[in-house]
Design a protein around this motif. Structure first.
Motif, short mmCIF file in Angstrom:
data_model
loop_
_atom_site.label_atom_id
_atom_site.label_comp_id
_atom_site.label_asym_id
_atom_site.label_seq_id
_atom_site.Cartn_x
_atom_site.Cartn_y
_atom_site.Cartn_z
N TRP A 55 0.74 -1.14 -0.01
CA TRP A 55 -0.07 -0.25 -0.02
C TRP A 55 0.96 1.11 0.10
CZ3 TRP A 55 -4.68 0.05 -1.72
CH2 TRP A 55 -5.51 -1.08 -1.33
N GLU A 56 1.82 1.25 0.71
CA GLU A 56 2.56 2.32 0.95
C GLU A 56 3.50 2.90 -0.58
OE1 GLU A 56 6.89 2.13 2.85
OE2 GLU A 56 5.69 3.06 4.62
N LEU A 57 3.96 1.65 -0.93
CA LEU A 57 4.45 1.90 -2.21
C LEU A 57 3.66 2.50 -3.35
CD1 LEU A 57 7.11 1.51 -4.38
CD2 LEU A 57 6.26 -0.88 -4.75
N LEU A 58 2.52 1.80 -3.68
CA LEU A 58 1.51 2.33 -4.60
C LEU A 58 0.92 3.64 -4.31
CD1 LEU A 58 -0.42 -1.01 -5.16
CD2 LEU A 58 1.12 -0.15 -6.47
N ARG A 59 0.85 3.93 -3.08
CA ARG A 59 0.45 5.47 -2.69
C ARG A 59 1.47 6.45 -3.10
NH1 ARG A 59 -1.16 3.27 2.54
NH2 ARG A 59 -3.34 2.75 2.56
N SER A 60 2.77 6.26 -2.80
CA SER A 60 3.99 6.87 -3.26
C SER A 60 3.74 7.29 -4.79
CB SER A 60 5.05 6.41 -2.74
OG SER A 60 5.48 5.32 -3.47
N LEU A 61 3.32 6.30 -5.38
CA LEU A 61 3.22 6.52 -7.02
C LEU A 61 1.83 6.87 -7.41
CD1 LEU A 61 4.83 2.91 -7.79
CD2 LEU A 61 5.90 5.26 -8.11
N SER A 62 1.09 7.37 -6.51
CA SER A 62 -0.20 7.76 -6.89
C SER A 62 -1.28 7.01 -7.57
CB SER A 62 -0.29 9.29 -7.58
OG SER A 62 0.72 10.17 -6.78
N VAL A 63 -1.07 5.62 -7.46
CA VAL A 63 -1.77 4.87 -7.91
C VAL A 63 -2.81 4.10 -7.09
CG1 VAL A 63 -1.59 2.38 -8.91
CG2 VAL A 63 0.05 3.88 -9.35
N GLU A 64 -3.88 3.99 -7.62
CA GLU A 64 -5.37 3.42 -6.81
C GLU A 64 -5.48 1.99 -7.32
OE1 GLU A 64 -8.17 6.27 -6.76
OE2 GLU A 64 -7.06 7.87 -5.62
N ILE A 65 -5.54 1.09 -6.62
CA ILE A 65 -5.96 -0.05 -6.87
C ILE A 65 -6.84 -0.71 -5.58
CG2 ILE A 65 -5.34 -2.69 -7.27
CD1 ILE A 65 -2.80 -1.65 -8.69
N PRO A 66 -8.38 -0.85 -5.74
CA PRO A 66 -9.14 -0.95 -4.44
C PRO A 66 -8.58 -2.09 -3.70
CG PRO A 66 -10.31 -0.45 -6.37
CD PRO A 66 -8.80 -0.81 -6.83
#
Length: 263
Positions: A125-136
């Motif tokens: 979650w931390e990595l995807l948020r840092s990339l501004s990526v949203e995967i539910p």
């Protein structure tokens, strides 16, 4: 001008009687997207595999990292330097969920050897948020994701190793308009985070949207290095094809002539 994070000079590669690369030069700075362009057989894939350590270059060339000479004799050397490669096939396991794919081969463990699922999911979650990526939902099988989401998972997995240079092989091939925009946004995120990006693509619209420079190969040799902002589409196509007279320039000429006739 700052020192390139990665610089290749005089790189050659032969396969028997075939000279796939002939004294090729390439460099990329931190926070820069370099598009590697060329027709089929130009040597793009061979050059990427040399950088990734999948092929060993012939003797005589040089590779520098932060201005210091280095050797890349295998994939482990490239990974230790900080080079990550996302190939077109993505190498994802469709039956595993997103978290499992991200940490495949690099799992976090509890003592005495059980998987730390909570920590891996938190880090995902931390990595995807840092990339501004949203995967539910990170626990769905990768097989259920869209093409753009699969590409993002592959890129995110590469970033877990904290690379400084990322190579992307045709990342938007076969993607729809919305998915392509999502992947291009992520490439811009990588640049904004200070990574050097080498983008291999045949899509000139994508190249012009995100790349800072275009390095063109033709028949295994350098055919030009162009700043995207100051170079026309026709100039780049001419470098790729080796001819100023090509379908793109002829079409442009017809359009210009038609516009003049309509006046």
């Amino acid at each position: 001008m700052s020192t390139p994070v990665l610089e290749l000079s005089g790189i050659s590669k032969t396969f028997g009687a075939v000279r796939a690369l002939d004294a090729v030069d390439l460099h990329v700075h931190q926070g820069e997207v370099v598009a590697l362009l060329g027709d089929n057989g130009a040597g793009k894939s061979t050059l990427v595999k040399v950088i990734a350590g999948a092929h060993s270059a012939d003797t005589g060339g040089a590779v520098s990292w932060d201005g210091k000479p280095v050797e890349i004799t295998g994939p482990a050397d490239a990974q230790r330097l900080g080079i990550a490669t996302i190939y077109q096939d993505l190498a994802l396991c469709d039956n595993l969920d997103i978290v499992a794919n991200l940490f495949l081969g690099n799992e976090h463990l509890h003592f005495p050897g059980t998987l730390d699922e909570v920590e891996m999911e938190r880090r995902a979650w931390e990595l995807l948020r840092s990339l501004s990526v949203e995967i539910p939902d990170l626990r769905v099988p990768v097989a259920s994701l869209s093409g753009g989401q699969r590409q993002i998972v592959a890129i995110a997995r590469a970033l877990l190793g904290e690379p400084r240079v990322v190579m992307l092989d045709e990342p938007t091939a076969a993607l729809g308009v919305a998915q392509t925009a999502q992947v291009l946004d992520l490439i811009e995120q990588l640049r904004d985070q200070g990574l050097g990006v080498i983008l291999i693509s045949h899509n000139m619209a994508d190249v012009r949207a995100v790349a800072d420079r275009a390095a063109v190969l033709r028949l295994g040799r350098n055919a030009g290095d162009f700043p995207i902002a100051g170079t026309s589409y026709e100039e780049i196509v001419a470098a790729i094809t080796g001819a100023a007279d090509n379908p793109v320039t002829r079409r442009d000429g017809r359009q210009t002539a038609g516009a003049e006739e309509s006046r």
